[in-house]
Design a protein around this motif. Sequence first.
Motif, PDB file in Angstrom:
ATOM      1  N   GLN A   1      15.851 -39.101 -13.287  1.00 51.27           N
ATOM      2  CA  GLN A   1      14.514 -39.945 -13.124  1.00 51.27           C
ATOM      3  C   GLN A   1      13.564 -40.296 -13.981  1.00 51.27           C
ATOM      4  N   VAL A   2      13.418 -41.679 -13.882  1.00 51.01           N
ATOM      5  CA  VAL A   2      12.290 -42.111 -15.061  1.00 51.01           C
ATOM      6  C   VAL A   2      11.171 -42.600 -14.080  1.00 51.01           C
ATOM      7  N   ILE A   3      10.098 -42.006 -15.109  1.00 55.30           N
ATOM      8  CA  ILE A   3       8.736 -42.287 -14.730  1.00 55.30           C
ATOM      9  C   ILE A   3       7.947 -43.101 -15.896  1.00 55.30           C
ATOM     10  N   LEU A   4       7.178 -44.190 -15.250  1.00 54.66           N
ATOM     11  CA  LEU A   4       6.523 -44.895 -16.097  1.00 54.66           C
ATOM     12  C   LEU A   4       5.148 -44.519 -16.072  1.00 54.66           C
ATOM     13  N   ILE A   5       4.407 -44.558 -17.397  1.00 49.53           N
ATOM     14  CA  ILE A   5       2.913 -44.314 -17.332  1.00 49.53           C
ATOM     15  C   ILE A   5       2.387 -45.702 -17.703  1.00 49.53           C
TER      16      ILE A   5
ATOM     17  N   ARG B   1      12.692 -46.614  -9.506  1.00 48.93           N
ATOM     18  CA  ARG B   1      13.781 -46.471  -8.748  1.00 48.93           C
ATOM     19  C   ARG B   1      15.227 -47.382  -9.048  1.00 48.93           C
ATOM     20  N   ASN B   2      14.878 -48.523 -10.035  1.00 51.47           N
ATOM     21  CA  ASN B   2      16.042 -48.978 -10.694  1.00 51.47           C
ATOM     22  C   ASN B   2      15.509 -49.683 -11.955  1.00 51.47           C
TER      23      ASN B   2
ATOM     24  N   ILE C   1      16.377 -43.246 -20.982  1.00 46.82           N
ATOM     25  CA  ILE C   1      16.793 -43.996 -19.563  1.00 46.82           C
ATOM     26  C   ILE C   1      18.134 -43.612 -19.330  1.00 46.82           C
ATOM     27  N   LYS C   2      19.063 -43.465 -20.342  1.00 49.36           N
ATOM     28  CA  LYS C   2      20.582 -43.040 -20.373  1.00 49.36           C
ATOM     29  C   LYS C   2      20.508 -41.570 -19.898  1.00 49.36           C
ATOM     30  N   ILE C   3      19.869 -40.804 -20.388  1.00 49.18           N
ATOM     31  CA  ILE C   3      19.930 -39.444 -20.267  1.00 49.18           C
ATOM     32  C   ILE C   3      19.403 -38.839 -18.883  1.00 49.18           C
TER      33      ILE C   3
ATOM     34  N   ALA D   1      15.260 -52.741 -13.111  1.00 46.78           N
ATOM     35  CA  ALA D   1      14.739 -53.880 -12.913  1.00 46.78           C
ATOM     36  C   ALA D   1      13.417 -53.478 -12.673  1.00 46.78           C
ATOM     37  N   GLU D   2      12.881 -52.594 -12.284  1.00 45.41           N
ATOM     38  CA  GLU D   2      11.535 -52.483 -12.072  1.00 45.41           C
ATOM     39  C   GLU D   2      10.722 -52.093 -13.369  1.00 45.41           C
ATOM     40  N   LEU D   3      11.408 -51.808 -14.406  1.00 44.85           N
ATOM     41  CA  LEU D   3      10.744 -51.779 -15.814  1.00 44.85           C
ATOM     42  C   LEU D   3      10.403 -53.053 -16.264  1.00 44.85           C
ATOM     43  N   VAL D   4      11.153 -54.072 -15.702  1.00 46.95           N
ATOM     44  CA  VAL D   4      10.797 -55.491 -16.109  1.00 46.95           C
ATOM     45  C   VAL D   4       9.741 -55.983 -15.256  1.00 46.95           C
ATOM     46  N   THR D   5       9.904 -55.841 -14.087  1.00 41.84           N
ATOM     47  CA  THR D   5       8.656 -56.417 -12.966  1.00 41.84           C
ATOM     48  C   THR D   5       7.205 -55.514 -13.134  1.00 41.84           C
ATOM     49  N   LYS D   6       7.345 -54.555 -13.961  1.00 46.14           N
ATOM     50  CA  LYS D   6       6.155 -53.531 -14.282  1.00 46.14           C
ATOM     51  C   LYS D   6       5.605 -53.744 -15.722  1.00 46.14           C
ATOM     52  N   GLY D   7       6.406 -54.654 -16.232  1.00 47.15           N
ATOM     53  CA  GLY D   7       5.989 -55.339 -17.560  1.00 47.15           C
ATOM     54  C   GLY D   7       6.372 -54.062 -18.844  1.00 47.15           C
ATOM     55  N   TYR D   8       7.083 -53.282 -18.500  1.00 47.72           N
ATOM     56  CA  TYR D   8       7.490 -52.267 -19.699  1.00 47.72           C
ATOM     57  C   TYR D   8       8.565 -52.878 -20.543  1.00 47.72           C
ATOM     58  N   LEU D   9       9.565 -53.720 -19.960  1.00 43.60           N
ATOM     59  CA  LEU D   9      10.395 -54.444 -20.458  1.00 43.60           C
ATOM     60  C   LEU D   9      10.431 -55.793 -20.156  1.00 43.60           C
ATOM     61  N   VAL D  10      10.807 -56.581 -21.324  1.00 44.60           N
ATOM     62  CA  VAL D  10      10.896 -58.124 -21.144  1.00 44.60           C
ATOM     63  C   VAL D  10      11.981 -58.694 -20.455  1.00 44.60           C
ATOM     64  N   ASP D  11      13.352 -58.163 -20.726  1.00 44.67           N
ATOM     65  CA  ASP D  11      14.484 -58.273 -20.187  1.00 44.67           C
ATOM     66  C   ASP D  11      15.223 -57.238 -20.049  1.00 44.67           C
TER      67      ASP D  11
END
Length: 224
Positions: free
Chosen positions: A194-198, A207-208, A189-191, A210-220
């Motif tokens: 553009q981040v793409i989640l499969i 896009r930001n 993420i740091k480097i 926070a979407e990694l949380v809403t899409k269930g990849y991160l808890v917090d």
Amino acid sequence: MKKHILEVDGIQKKYNERVILSDVYLKCETSQIIGLLGRNGSGKSTLLKIIFGIVRASNKCIRIDSVSKNNENNVSNEVSYLSQEQFIPNHLSVKKAIALSIDKQKIKFFYEDEFIQSILNKRISHLSGGELRYLEIKIVLFNPSKFVLLDEPYNGLSPIMIDKVNELIKVNSQNRGIVITDHNYKNVIKISTQVILIKEGKTHYIRNNAELVTKGYLVDLELL
């Protein structure tokens, strides 16, 4: 500098009737660093192997600079690939491995690295996991390709070596496109530009954070 574009679309891949990839779109341009995230088994490594041509897919659409590569089994002249597995034979010396992999005109520049200097007189079999990984990454990044696919580059690296690798990636991204996936998601993420989640076989452009949380990849978000 001419901009190059890699586009991947319509990838479908199954293993034993289990759908791994079903609705994939990925676009990478010169100067972009695409970070590919996903849970274990989500298909990240499989996607990179399909792009490089070492894993077959029943459906795929791969284009480089608008030219179809669907019928080409080998795109190594345009795409470099770092696999998770070791690719330098153990019986070689470090110097021999470099001589076999790097253009003669670039070897002197390749040597201008304190870490490479420290391992020059060793054999590949005597390198630590981190030393070997760094050497492999640098060799792959020195290939004159338009795009680079990096699968688990941080594996076995110390924090200092990760910083050195990130700097190499940033410098190389100035004239090529790079796609990177690694379990060390914080550095990905740091480097990345553009981040793409499969997730569930599909790609989601993030896009930001926070979407990694809403899409269930991160808890917090604090995990970042």
